[in-house]
Design an enzyme around this catalytic site. Structure first.
Site, short mmCIF file in Angstrom:
data_model
loop_
_atom_site.label_atom_id
_atom_site.label_comp_id
_atom_site.label_asym_id
_atom_site.label_seq_id
_atom_site.Cartn_x
_atom_site.Cartn_y
_atom_site.Cartn_z
N CYS A 80 -57.26 -49.28 14.41
CA CYS A 80 -56.68 -48.16 13.66
C CYS A 80 -56.05 -48.73 12.40
O CYS A 80 -55.41 -49.80 12.43
CB CYS A 80 -55.61 -47.46 14.51
SG CYS A 80 -54.73 -46.18 13.58
N ASP B 216 -60.31 -42.47 3.70
CA ASP B 216 -59.49 -42.48 4.92
C ASP B 216 -58.87 -41.11 5.09
O ASP B 216 -58.77 -40.33 4.14
CB ASP B 216 -58.40 -43.55 4.83
CG ASP B 216 -57.58 -43.62 6.11
OD1 ASP B 216 -58.18 -43.83 7.18
OD2 ASP B 216 -56.35 -43.42 6.06
N SER B 217 -58.41 -40.85 6.32
CA SER B 217 -57.74 -39.58 6.58
C SER B 217 -56.44 -39.47 5.78
O SER B 217 -55.95 -38.37 5.56
CB SER B 217 -57.44 -39.47 8.08
OG SER B 217 -56.70 -40.60 8.51
N HIS C 90 -53.50 -48.04 10.74
CA HIS C 90 -52.04 -48.16 10.65
C HIS C 90 -51.47 -49.36 11.41
O HIS C 90 -50.36 -49.79 11.14
CB HIS C 90 -51.37 -46.91 11.21
CG HIS C 90 -51.50 -45.70 10.34
ND1 HIS C 90 -52.71 -45.23 9.89
CD2 HIS C 90 -50.54 -44.87 9.83
CE1 HIS C 90 -52.50 -44.15 9.15
NE2 HIS C 90 -51.20 -43.91 9.10
N CYS D 236 -61.47 -45.37 7.86
CA CYS D 236 -60.76 -44.76 8.98
C CYS D 236 -61.55 -44.97 10.28
O CYS D 236 -62.74 -44.65 10.35
CB CYS D 236 -60.64 -43.26 8.68
SG CYS D 236 -59.92 -42.28 9.99
N GLU E 158 -46.02 -43.67 9.90
CA GLU E 158 -45.91 -42.63 8.86
C GLU E 158 -44.46 -42.17 8.65
O GLU E 158 -44.10 -41.73 7.57
CB GLU E 158 -46.78 -41.43 9.21
CG GLU E 158 -48.25 -41.81 9.31
CD GLU E 158 -49.16 -41.09 8.35
OE1 GLU E 158 -48.88 -39.93 8.06
OE2 GLU E 158 -50.16 -41.71 7.92
#
Ligand code: DGL
Length: 276
Positions: A195, A13-14, A197, A76, A161
């Site tokens: 996504c 993942d990023s 997140h 991701c 984040e």
């Protein structure tokens, strides 16, 4: 193949987000070994160009191949949307014809038609995922009759984040994007969280959506997709080691990764630094 030649499944993942996917994969397939690589030093990917996301993703996939992984999951969405096809079609035959790279978009688009009754589906994702049009293109292959609308939610990753995902401020941006999606199509009854997140924002998303709308989170779907893939591909499955171990690598500070990662993974973990 003897046990010492078998290797862990790579999950890329990023940054931290793919841990929401890994968590569900491990729940469904706890017997395998995994190596997780988060490219935190260069995240977020969501706002970057096609070329950049492709280059970064390819470098990380090659790292996981160098660690021995025979199978790599791009957890991701942005990387799956912008880099997966080129890696599968152009790079794999050249660098590792026997290895496999899978993404998170296909397992989700394969099943979305089972959930919608109106035939109208919404997709939420980063700017990169949305502008790539990967979701509408893939959904059309499986369910050509479905009508798909997308909404880019550029603030949502930052909310998570920065640990603001439960704050009152988060409500403003979540409502704004959900309203904007539903204005495009009032008949949407199924929404894909495209996504890594967004599962952390699920309470707020539910709060601002009508109750009749089904929300599809990817972790569980990707876990089922991987289970199915391994049963259909014994030649790959037999190369995957089974010891129930997980190793975590980050391209940025392991201390920062360990602190933030527990939010995504649901338990504490210890990562190591990996220089690219
Ligand atoms: N992991 C990315 C995704 O699923 C979100 C974070 C980023 O933009 O790098 O699209």
């Amino acid at each position: 193949m003897n046990d010492s030649q078998k290797k862990p499944i790579g999950v890329f993942d990023s940054g931290y987000g793919g841990l929401t996917v890994l968590k569900e994969i491990v729940k469904q397939l706890p017997e395998y070994d995994y190596v997780y690589l988060g490219d935190n030093a260069r995240s977020p990917y969501g706002s970057r160009s096609y070329e950049t996301v492709y280059q970064y993703t390819l470098e990380c996939v090659e790292q996981l191949f160098n660690m021995g992984c025979e199978l790599v999951i791009l957890a991701c969405n942005t990387a799956s949307a912008k880099a997966l096809r080129t890696i599968q079609q152009k790079d794999l035959p050249r660098i590792a014809p026997d290895k496999r790279v899978l993404g998170v978009i296909r397992p989700t688009t394969e099943i979305v038609g089972k959930y919608t009754k109106t035939g109208h589906v919404g997709v939420l994702g980063t700017m990169g995922t949305v502008t790539s049009n990967s979701y509408p293109i893939e959904i059309e292959k499986f369910y050509p009759q479905l009508i798909v609308h997308q909404e880019a939610c550029p603030m949502w990753v930052s909310l998570v984040e920065n640990n603001e995902f439960e704050s009152d401020g988060a409500d403003f941006f979540i409502k704004k994007n959900l309203d904007s999606l539903l204005i495009k199509d009032k008949e949407i009854d199924t929404i894909i969280l495209g996504c890594t997140h967004y599962p952390l924002l699920i309470n707020k998303i539910k709060k601002h959506l009508p109750e009749n709308i089904t929300i599809l989170s990817q972790g569980e779907i990707v876990g089922k997709g991987l289970t199915d893939y391994l049963s259909r591909h014994p030649e790959i499955e037999k190369k995957c080691s089974k010891g129930g171990k997980i190793e975590f690598y980050t391209t940025d500070s392991p201390e920062n990764f360990n602190t933030a990662a527990s939010i995504f993974f649901g338990k504490t973990l210890k990562s190591k630094h990996l220089a690219l």
